[in-house]
Scaffold this motif. Structure first.
Motif, PDB file in Angstrom:
ATOM      1  N   PRO A  82     -29.478 -20.807  15.193  1.00 22.34           N
ATOM      2  CA  PRO A  82     -29.554 -19.449  15.738  1.00 22.34           C
ATOM      3  C   PRO A  82     -28.888 -19.301  17.111  1.00 22.34           C
ATOM      4  O   PRO A  82     -28.949 -18.247  17.708  1.00 22.34           O
ATOM      5  CB  PRO A  82     -31.062 -19.194  15.829  1.00 22.34           C
ATOM      6  CG  PRO A  82     -31.676 -20.536  15.936  1.00 22.34           C
ATOM      7  CD  PRO A  82     -30.769 -21.479  15.207  1.00 22.34           C
ATOM      8  N   TRP A  83     -28.271 -20.343  17.616  1.00 24.65           N
ATOM      9  CA  TRP A  83     -27.469 -20.312  18.831  1.00 24.65           C
ATOM     10  C   TRP A  83     -26.246 -21.191  18.564  1.00 24.65           C
ATOM     11  O   TRP A  83     -26.246 -21.988  17.632  1.00 24.65           O
ATOM     12  CB  TRP A  83     -28.256 -20.830  20.047  1.00 24.65           C
ATOM     13  CG  TRP A  83     -28.465 -22.319  19.997  1.00 24.65           C
ATOM     14  CD1 TRP A  83     -27.669 -23.276  20.574  1.00 24.65           C
ATOM     15  CD2 TRP A  83     -29.490 -23.041  19.301  1.00 24.65           C
ATOM     16  NE1 TRP A  83     -28.145 -24.529  20.282  1.00 24.65           N
ATOM     17  CE2 TRP A  83     -29.269 -24.410  19.499  1.00 24.65           C
ATOM     18  CE3 TRP A  83     -30.580 -22.649  18.534  1.00 24.65           C
ATOM     19  CZ2 TRP A  83     -30.085 -25.395  18.958  1.00 24.65           C
ATOM     20  CZ3 TRP A  83     -31.391 -23.630  17.996  1.00 24.65           C
ATOM     21  CH2 TRP A  83     -31.152 -24.980  18.214  1.00 24.65           C
ATOM     22  N   GLU A  84     -25.203 -21.052  19.359  1.00 23.12           N
ATOM     23  CA  GLU A  84     -24.013 -21.875  19.160  1.00 23.12           C
ATOM     24  C   GLU A  84     -24.244 -23.257  19.765  1.00 23.12           C
ATOM     25  O   GLU A  84     -24.305 -23.406  20.989  1.00 23.12           O
ATOM     26  CB  GLU A  84     -22.789 -21.226  19.813  1.00 23.12           C
ATOM     27  CG  GLU A  84     -21.533 -22.022  19.588  1.00 23.12           C
ATOM     28  CD  GLU A  84     -20.289 -21.365  20.156  1.00 23.12           C
ATOM     29  OE1 GLU A  84     -19.209 -21.969  20.036  1.00 23.12           O
ATOM     30  OE2 GLU A  84     -20.383 -20.258  20.730  1.00 23.12           O
ATOM     31  N   PRO A  85     -24.386 -24.277  18.926  1.00 18.83           N
ATOM     32  CA  PRO A  85     -24.624 -25.618  19.471  1.00 18.83           C
ATOM     33  C   PRO A  85     -23.354 -26.193  20.100  1.00 18.83           C
ATOM     34  O   PRO A  85     -22.301 -26.174  19.483  1.00 18.83           O
ATOM     35  CB  PRO A  85     -25.042 -26.447  18.250  1.00 18.83           C
ATOM     36  CG  PRO A  85     -24.843 -25.614  17.054  1.00 18.83           C
ATOM     37  CD  PRO A  85     -24.420 -24.253  17.477  1.00 18.83           C
ATOM     38  N   ASN A  86     -23.472 -26.664  21.335  1.00 19.69           N
ATOM     39  CA  ASN A  86     -22.322 -27.290  21.982  1.00 19.69           C
ATOM     40  C   ASN A  86     -22.192 -28.748  21.568  1.00 19.69           C
ATOM     41  O   ASN A  86     -21.162 -29.357  21.775  1.00 19.69           O
ATOM     42  CB  ASN A  86     -22.417 -27.181  23.504  1.00 19.69           C
ATOM     43  CG  ASN A  86     -23.520 -28.041  24.057  1.00 19.69           C
ATOM     44  OD1 ASN A  86     -24.586 -28.154  23.456  1.00 19.69           O
ATOM     45  ND2 ASN A  86     -23.290 -28.653  25.199  1.00 19.69           N
ATOM     46  N   ALA A 117     -25.406 -36.746  26.481  1.00 21.80           N
ATOM     47  CA  ALA A 117     -26.493 -37.278  25.656  1.00 21.80           C
ATOM     48  C   ALA A 117     -27.588 -37.878  26.539  1.00 21.80           C
ATOM     49  O   ALA A 117     -28.778 -37.707  26.275  1.00 21.80           O
ATOM     50  CB  ALA A 117     -25.956 -38.326  24.682  1.00 21.80           C
ATOM     51  N   ALA A 118     -27.193 -38.553  27.609  1.00 19.62           N
ATOM     52  CA  ALA A 118     -28.173 -39.161  28.504  1.00 19.62           C
ATOM     53  C   ALA A 118     -28.971 -38.122  29.279  1.00 19.62           C
ATOM     54  O   ALA A 118     -30.138 -38.318  29.595  1.00 19.62           O
ATOM     55  CB  ALA A 118     -27.481 -40.113  29.480  1.00 19.62           C
ATOM     56  N   LEU A 156     -23.645 -28.616  29.578  1.00 16.62           N
ATOM     57  CA  LEU A 156     -22.732 -27.598  29.070  1.00 16.62           C
ATOM     58  C   LEU A 156     -23.412 -26.509  28.252  1.00 16.62           C
ATOM     59  O   LEU A 156     -22.764 -25.560  27.851  1.00 16.62           O
ATOM     60  CB  LEU A 156     -21.644 -28.257  28.209  1.00 16.62           C
ATOM     61  CG  LEU A 156     -20.731 -29.227  28.942  1.00 16.62           C
ATOM     62  CD1 LEU A 156     -19.759 -29.873  27.968  1.00 16.62           C
ATOM     63  CD2 LEU A 156     -19.969 -28.526  30.061  1.00 16.62           C
ATOM     64  N   GLY A 157     -24.670 -26.647  27.950  1.00 15.47           N
ATOM     65  CA  GLY A 157     -25.350 -25.623  27.152  1.00 15.47           C
ATOM     66  C   GLY A 157     -26.445 -26.195  26.286  1.00 15.47           C
ATOM     67  O   GLY A 157     -27.179 -27.071  26.708  1.00 15.47           O
ATOM     68  N   HIS A 158     -26.513 -25.712  25.056  1.00 16.72           N
ATOM     69  CA  HIS A 158     -27.589 -26.069  24.137  1.00 16.72           C
ATOM     70  C   HIS A 158     -27.033 -26.813  22.928  1.00 16.72           C
ATOM     71  O   HIS A 158     -26.048 -26.382  22.336  1.00 16.72           O
ATOM     72  CB  HIS A 158     -28.302 -24.808  23.644  1.00 16.72           C
ATOM     73  CG  HIS A 158     -28.832 -23.984  24.763  1.00 16.72           C
ATOM     74  ND1 HIS A 158     -30.101 -24.122  25.239  1.00 16.72           N
ATOM     75  CD2 HIS A 158     -28.237 -23.028  25.522  1.00 16.72           C
ATOM     76  CE1 HIS A 158     -30.288 -23.266  26.236  1.00 16.72           C
ATOM     77  NE2 HIS A 158     -29.169 -22.598  26.434  1.00 16.72           N
ATOM     78  N   GLY A 159     -27.687 -27.881  22.565  1.00 15.47           N
ATOM     79  CA  GLY A 159     -27.278 -28.653  21.405  1.00 15.47           C
ATOM     80  C   GLY A 159     -28.433 -28.866  20.446  1.00 15.47           C
ATOM     81  O   GLY A 159     -29.539 -28.368  20.651  1.00 15.47           O
ATOM     82  N   VAL A 160     -28.169 -29.598  19.385  1.00 18.45           N
ATOM     83  CA  VAL A 160     -29.162 -29.925  18.365  1.00 18.45           C
ATOM     84  C   VAL A 160     -29.246 -31.449  18.287  1.00 18.45           C
ATOM     85  O   VAL A 160     -28.223 -32.127  18.245  1.00 18.45           O
ATOM     86  CB  VAL A 160     -28.753 -29.376  16.978  1.00 18.45           C
ATOM     87  CG1 VAL A 160     -29.741 -29.802  15.913  1.00 18.45           C
ATOM     88  CG2 VAL A 160     -28.618 -27.869  17.009  1.00 18.45           C
ATOM     89  N   SER A 161     -30.461 -31.959  18.247  1.00 18.88           N
ATOM     90  CA  SER A 161     -30.696 -33.379  18.046  1.00 18.88           C
ATOM     91  C   SER A 161     -31.604 -33.519  16.826  1.00 18.88           C
ATOM     92  O   SER A 161     -32.643 -32.857  16.757  1.00 18.88           O
ATOM     93  CB  SER A 161     -31.362 -33.990  19.283  1.00 18.88           C
ATOM     94  OG  SER A 161     -31.661 -35.350  19.046  1.00 18.88           O
ATOM     95  N   GLU A 215     -35.341 -31.719  25.872  1.00 18.54           N
ATOM     96  CA  GLU A 215     -35.804 -30.695  24.948  1.00 18.54           C
ATOM     97  C   GLU A 215     -36.027 -29.397  25.705  1.00 18.54           C
ATOM     98  O   GLU A 215     -36.467 -29.389  26.841  1.00 18.54           O
ATOM     99  CB  GLU A 215     -37.102 -31.150  24.294  1.00 18.54           C
ATOM    100  CG  GLU A 215     -37.631 -30.177  23.288  1.00 18.54           C
ATOM    101  CD  GLU A 215     -38.885 -30.660  22.602  1.00 18.54           C
ATOM    102  OE1 GLU A 215     -39.399 -29.898  21.793  1.00 18.54           O
ATOM    103  OE2 GLU A 215     -39.343 -31.773  22.878  1.00 18.54           O
ATOM    104  N   GLU A 216     -35.708 -28.292  25.068  1.00 17.29           N
ATOM    105  CA  GLU A 216     -35.943 -26.991  25.680  1.00 17.29           C
ATOM    106  C   GLU A 216     -36.861 -26.165  24.797  1.00 17.29           C
ATOM    107  O   GLU A 216     -36.775 -26.200  23.584  1.00 17.29           O
ATOM    108  CB  GLU A 216     -34.633 -26.232  25.855  1.00 17.29           C
ATOM    109  CG  GLU A 216     -34.870 -24.878  26.472  1.00 17.29           C
ATOM    110  CD  GLU A 216     -33.618 -24.067  26.571  1.00 17.29           C
ATOM    111  OE1 GLU A 216     -33.351 -23.269  25.669  1.00 17.29           O
ATOM    112  OE2 GLU A 216     -32.917 -24.236  27.568  1.00 17.29           O
TER     113      GLU A 216
END
Length: 153
Positions: A95-99, A19-20, A62-67, A24-25
Motif C-alpha cells: 500500500p506504499w511504494e517500497p524503496n 539494511a543495517a 531513503l523511505g519505507h521498505g518491506v522485510s 520497524e515502523e
C-alpha cells in the motif's frame, strides 16, 4: 571500468547501510500496520511459498521498505522465476511504494535451514540486489523491472 566498480561498491555500501539502519515502523496512531494483503499475495505468487512467517514495514534513510521471512517447500535454492513472482507480488500489493525489499527464506520442514536467494536475485536485472545473512537478499530499483508503482485498488 574503474567508474563501474566504484558505482557498484557505492551501491553495495548504501544497500548494506540501509539494511543495517532499518527499523520497524508503525503508523502514527501506534497500531501495528496490517500487511495481510502483501502476505496473501506472496503466498499466492509461487508454489514454493508455504507461508509468510514475518513481514514488516521498515524505515531507512531513503523511505519505507518491506522485510519478510518466508517458509518454502524445501531447502533447494530458489529459481529466478519463483523469486521474480514473489518480488513482483510485493511490489504490486504494497500500500506504499517500497524503496527496498528484504527477503529471507527457510525450508518449511527444517527449524532454521536457510534457502539461498542470492543466485536467483542476481538474474533479476535491472533490479539491484545485495546479499545478507545466509542466503537472504535486499533488493532496490524494482520500478526498473516492474514499472512505476501504483497504489493497489
Amino acid at each position: 571500468m574503474r567508474l563501474i566498480s566504484r558505482r557498484g561498491a557505492l551501491l553495495a555500501l548504501g544497500t548494506a547501510t540501509l539494511a543495517a539502519c532499518a527499523r520497524e515502523e508503525t503508523p502514527e496512531d501506534g497500531k501495528t500496520m496490517d500487511l495481510s494483503g502483501i502476505n496473501d499475495a506472496v503466498e499466492a505468487s509461487s508454489p514454493r511459498v508455504v507461508s509468510v512467517t514475518k513481514s514488516e514495514r521498515v524505515v531507512d534513510g531513503l523511505g519505507h521498505g518491506v522485510s519478510m521471512e518466508l517458509r518454502v517447500d524445501g531447502a533447494d535454492a530458489m529459481s529466478s522465476e519463483d523469486l521474480d513472482a514473489i518480488v513482483k507480488a510485493i511490489w504490486l500489493s504494497a500500500p506504499w511504494e517500497p524503496n527496498g525489499i528484504s527477503l529471507m527464506a527457510f525450508a518449511d520442514d527444517a527449524e532454521e535451514e536457510p534457502v539461498d536467494l542470492r543466485a536467483a536475485a542476481k538474474e533479476l536485472t535491472p533490479t539491484f540486489s545485495d546479499s545478507y545473512g545466509e542466503g537472504g537478499i535486499s533488493m532496490i530499483a524494482m520500478q526498473k523491472r516492474y514499472g512505476e508503482w501504483k497504489k493497489p485498488a
